[in-house]
Design a protein around this motif. Structure first.
Motif, PDB file in Angstrom:
ATOM      1  N   SER A  28       1.561 -55.320  -5.421  1.00 44.25           N
ATOM      2  CA  SER A  28       0.927 -55.494  -6.713  1.00 44.25           C
ATOM      3  C   SER A  28       1.985 -55.763  -7.771  1.00 44.25           C
ATOM      4  O   SER A  28       2.953 -55.013  -7.894  1.00 44.25           O
ATOM      5  CB  SER A  28       0.123 -54.248  -7.092  1.00 44.25           C
ATOM      6  N   ASN A  33       0.179 -60.251  -5.035  1.00 42.54           N
ATOM      7  CA  ASN A  33      -0.809 -59.185  -4.956  1.00 42.54           C
ATOM      8  C   ASN A  33      -1.621 -59.272  -3.663  1.00 42.54           C
ATOM      9  O   ASN A  33      -2.012 -60.356  -3.224  1.00 42.54           O
ATOM     10  CB  ASN A  33      -1.770 -59.270  -6.144  1.00 42.54           C
ATOM     11  N   THR A 162      -7.849 -55.738 -11.900  1.00 43.29           N
ATOM     12  CA  THR A 162      -6.636 -56.161 -12.599  1.00 43.29           C
ATOM     13  C   THR A 162      -6.897 -57.527 -13.229  1.00 43.29           C
ATOM     14  O   THR A 162      -8.015 -58.028 -13.227  1.00 43.29           O
ATOM     15  CB  THR A 162      -5.418 -56.244 -11.644  1.00 43.29           C
ATOM     16  N   ASP A 163      -5.859 -58.131 -13.813  1.00 41.32           N
ATOM     17  CA  ASP A 163      -5.964 -59.481 -14.392  1.00 41.32           C
ATOM     18  C   ASP A 163      -7.111 -59.574 -15.383  1.00 41.32           C
ATOM     19  O   ASP A 163      -7.975 -60.438 -15.300  1.00 41.32           O
ATOM     20  CB  ASP A 163      -6.113 -60.517 -13.280  1.00 41.32           C
ATOM     21  N   GLU A 184      -5.318 -52.218 -13.759  1.00 40.16           N
ATOM     22  CA  GLU A 184      -4.200 -52.937 -14.377  1.00 40.16           C
ATOM     23  C   GLU A 184      -3.534 -52.153 -15.509  1.00 40.16           C
ATOM     24  O   GLU A 184      -4.195 -51.582 -16.373  1.00 40.16           O
ATOM     25  CB  GLU A 184      -4.676 -54.282 -14.929  1.00 40.16           C
ATOM     26  N   ASN A 186      -0.433 -53.760 -17.144  1.00 45.44           N
ATOM     27  CA  ASN A 186       0.476 -54.891 -16.953  1.00 45.44           C
ATOM     28  C   ASN A 186       1.768 -54.816 -17.744  1.00 45.44           C
ATOM     29  O   ASN A 186       2.848 -55.057 -17.202  1.00 45.44           O
ATOM     30  CB  ASN A 186      -0.261 -56.190 -17.285  1.00 45.44           C
ATOM     31  N   HIS A 211      -3.733 -60.061 -20.060  1.00 40.48           N
ATOM     32  CA  HIS A 211      -3.571 -58.873 -19.232  1.00 40.48           C
ATOM     33  C   HIS A 211      -3.684 -57.610 -20.075  1.00 40.48           C
ATOM     34  O   HIS A 211      -3.368 -57.620 -21.269  1.00 40.48           O
ATOM     35  CB  HIS A 211      -2.206 -58.887 -18.543  1.00 40.48           C
ATOM     36  N   HIS A 236      -0.442 -54.210 -11.001  1.00 46.22           N
ATOM     37  CA  HIS A 236      -0.089 -55.507 -11.598  1.00 46.22           C
ATOM     38  C   HIS A 236       0.904 -55.349 -12.754  1.00 46.22           C
ATOM     39  O   HIS A 236       0.779 -55.990 -13.800  1.00 46.22           O
ATOM     40  CB  HIS A 236      -1.343 -56.243 -12.071  1.00 46.22           C
TER      41      HIS A 236
END
Length: 282
Positions: A28, A33, A162-163, A184, A186, A211, A236
């Motif tokens: 990650s 990922n 995530t993202d 997440e 980030n 993010h 992430h």
């Protein structure tokens, strides 16, 4: 019960239920990922953002074999999520599941996939893989149609999210009170703003299709964590704009300020771009 019988019982290993849900965050981060989920009957991989060779090496570290996978779920078409997708699918004859827009966006990047290995999994739907139900949900990110997943089995709930540029109320409702969350965290905003990235890239990361920062992750988690939530994996992390200790400390401080106690029933865990997490039972 006699003492010898009692000691014999204590020394026996605990039986693992055949239908337990297990997972490992294989990798990650901004460089790649992949997340592995298994039940008694199904073994799925979410994203293949590393080379086929690296993915196979990561599987060995958790004592699993990609040959035994039943399929690959795709979140979106960015290279850190699909770099080894085509290679792994062709090498082990693995079905790929993605929504129609993501299929269109990534086909030129992953090479030719046999028709019988191509499946559609649209956003805001549920697909059943024998003893595992997978629920997809949309996120706000600068991809054509990004989606992430909630895994349901035997009353357990595991979320991968995530993202995301931001965490909407709709997403919070979908993933609230998961037993375990891969979520997440980030970037640190100060590190990002003082770093080497050009302004357009910084603006993209900070925007609604970018993010989630450490601070925003903590605030969102405070509304998502429920009574049955036991583990949160911070995922992430940016290679250039974050650090594991910083992310964990920032999220923990935010949660503790909101009344959560970390380290008792609820724990925070790191993820890594090259080292998988332990294979954990949900």
């Amino acid at each position: 019960m006699r003492l010898t019988q009692l000691l014999s019982t204590w020394n026996q290993p605990k039986k693992v239920k055949w239908n337990d849900v297990k997972f490992s965050v294989l990798a990650s981060g901004s460089t790649g990922n992949a997340c592995y989920v298994e039940t008694g009957k199904k073994r799925l991989l979410v994203d293949v953002g590393l080379s086929g060779k690296k993915i196979e090496a990561l599987f060995k570290k958790i004592n699993r074999d990609p040959k035994q996978l039943d399929g690959i779920l795709v979140t979106h078409e960015h290279s850190d999520h699909i770099k080894g997708l085509g290679i792994l699918s062709r090498r082990f004859n693995l079905p790929i599941y993605a929504n129609a827009k993501t299929w269109f966006a990534m086909e030129n990047q992953i090479g030719k996939i046999p028709t019988d290995l191509k499946f559609h999994f649209e956003s805001e739907t549920i697909q059943t893989f024998e003893d595992l139900e997978v629920e997809s949900f949309r996120v706000s990110h600068d991809a054509v149609s990004p989606q992430f997943y909630v895994f349901h089995s035997q009353g357990k709930k595991l979320t991968l999210a995530t993202d995301m540029g931001y965490v909407s109320d709709r997403i919070k409702g979908t993933i609230r009170d998961s037993d375990m969350l891969i979520f997440e965290s980030n970037h640190d905003i100060d590190m990002l703003m003082m770093g080497k990235y050009p302004w357009n890239t910084k603006r993209r990361i900070l925007g609604d299709q970018g993010h989630v920062s450490n601070e925003d992750a903590g605030e969102a988690l405070a509304e998502i964590i429920g009574d049955q939530t036991r583990r949160v994996y911070l995922a992430h992390l940016s290679k250039d704009n974050n650090m594991k200790d910083l992310a964990r400390m920032s999220v923990q401080q935010t949660l503790e300020n909101r009344g959560f106690q970390i380290g008792e029933k609820l724990s925070l865990y790191d993820t890594d771009a090259e080292v998988p997490t332990d294979l954990i039972t949900v």
